[in-house]
Design a protein around this motif. Structure first.
Motif, PDB file in Angstrom:
ATOM      1  N   ARG A  20       5.729 -26.621   5.374  1.00 38.82           N
ATOM      2  CA  ARG A  20       5.893 -26.016   4.108  1.00 38.82           C
ATOM      3  C   ARG A  20       4.738 -25.710   3.525  1.00 38.82           C
ATOM      4  O   ARG A  20       4.780 -24.638   2.423  1.00 38.82           O
ATOM      5  N   GLU A 199       9.029 -29.682  -2.761  1.00 41.66           N
ATOM      6  CA  GLU A 199      10.144 -30.002  -2.043  1.00 41.66           C
ATOM      7  C   GLU A 199      11.461 -29.219  -2.604  1.00 41.66           C
ATOM      8  O   GLU A 199      11.419 -29.073  -3.834  1.00 41.66           O
ATOM      9  N   PHE A 201      15.938 -28.036  -1.889  1.00 36.97           N
ATOM     10  CA  PHE A 201      17.130 -27.874  -1.142  1.00 36.97           C
ATOM     11  C   PHE A 201      18.097 -27.232  -1.808  1.00 36.97           C
ATOM     12  O   PHE A 201      18.379 -27.114  -2.893  1.00 36.97           O
ATOM     13  N   CYS A 203      21.677 -25.858  -2.803  1.00 39.27           N
ATOM     14  CA  CYS A 203      22.845 -26.543  -3.353  1.00 39.27           C
ATOM     15  C   CYS A 203      23.728 -25.325  -3.790  1.00 39.27           C
ATOM     16  O   CYS A 203      23.358 -24.158  -3.983  1.00 39.27           O
ATOM     17  N   GLN A 207      19.173 -23.087  -5.619  1.00 40.74           N
ATOM     18  CA  GLN A 207      18.077 -24.079  -5.008  1.00 40.74           C
ATOM     19  C   GLN A 207      17.723 -25.007  -6.057  1.00 40.74           C
ATOM     20  O   GLN A 207      17.564 -24.670  -7.337  1.00 40.74           O
TER      21      GLN A 207
END
Length: 271
Positions: A20, A199, A201, A203, A207
């Motif tokens: 990342r 970090e 994720f 959804c 995001q």
């Protein structure tokens, strides 16, 4: 081209390992005599030249072909400690261990289960060819071998060595510098923030990005929270002094790189 160490926190080492993180921003610490408001403005310049001196040395040393920062009032130019083509070996918190099999290895904070700091049985740790480099850490306060007390597969585990003291031989990652920019912190773009390894994720609705100011949770109140905002909380969690915070918009050096696994000396020997 230079080879030098660069320190990363456990969270950022995890981001490097996960693929990342391909950028890092480092605060430019201006000399006190040139940092007063009445000394005029600074501006970025692409290269250095005669008379340029590094911040780390604190004295004038020629630094050709390096990104730099220039003071309009005094004419002072300060070269950056990074340049395209440099190789940076990652320094992280680590220790020497010996497994019951007799194998000497290095173990790293970043890859131990972060929810259980006492967890010891982590597979695939690198062989400690330079184990002796860690054996001298803390000498006088503890024996060379600090025997583990937990019930695991370790014969012994040495003391944790902070990243700032981690020797070159313990590095399991190195970075090939591809770009160096001198800029103000808030010039960090959305793409730059994502490349910093924060970090996130997916959804419903977009995001969600981690809020580093409030612990390990993610900001779920607004799934559209941009990565740049998340990165600002990460920066402020590491830089709390006045003049260094996100809101202060300090001068920084932004370094882009390709991540390579393995010890930098092993790479040099094979190259």
């Amino acid at each position: 081209m230079a080879e030098k160490g660069i320190i990363f926190s456990a969270a950022m080492v995890v981001a490097l390992l996960a693929g990342r993180k391909t950028q890092t921003r480092r605060l430019i610490k201006l000399p006190k005599e040139f940092s007063r408001p009445d000394m005029g403005g600074w501006e970025a310049t692409a290269t250095g030249g005669e008379g340029v001196f590094t911040i780390a040395k604190g004295k004038r040393l020629p630094v050709p072909e390096r990104a730099a920062i220039w003071n309009q009032t005094t004419g002072t130019t300060i070269g950056m400690p990074y340049a395209v083509g440099d190789k940076l070996y990652v320094r992280e918190t680590c220790r020497a261990i010996e497994r019951k099999s007799g194998q000497d290895q290095f173990q790293y904070r970043a890859t131990i289960d972060r929810e259980d700091e006492d967890a010891e049985n982590v597979p695939n740790e690198p062989d400690a060819g330079g184990w002796g480099d860690l054996s001298i850490y803390g000498r006088g306060k503890r024996d060379r071998k600090n025997f583990a007390t937990c019930d695991d597969d370790l014969t012994f585990a040495g003391p944790w060595v902070p990243a700032i003291h981690a020797p070159r031989s313990t590095s399991r990652l190195w970075l090939a510098v591809t770009d160096v920019r001198v800029q103000r912190l808030q010039e960090c773009s959305e793409a730059d923030a994502k490349a910093e390894g924060i970090e996130g994720f997916a959804c419903i609705g977009g995001q969600a990005w981690r809020d580093y100011s409030g612990g390990p949770g993610f900001n779920m109140t607004d799934p559209r929270t941009p990565a740049r905002r998340s990165y600002s909380t990460l920066w402020d969690s590491l830089h709390t002094a006045e003049g260094a915070r996100w809101q202060d918009n300090p001068w920084i050096v932004a370094v882009s790189f390709d991540v390579h696994r393995g010890n930098i000396d092993a790479e040099t020997a094979n190259g």
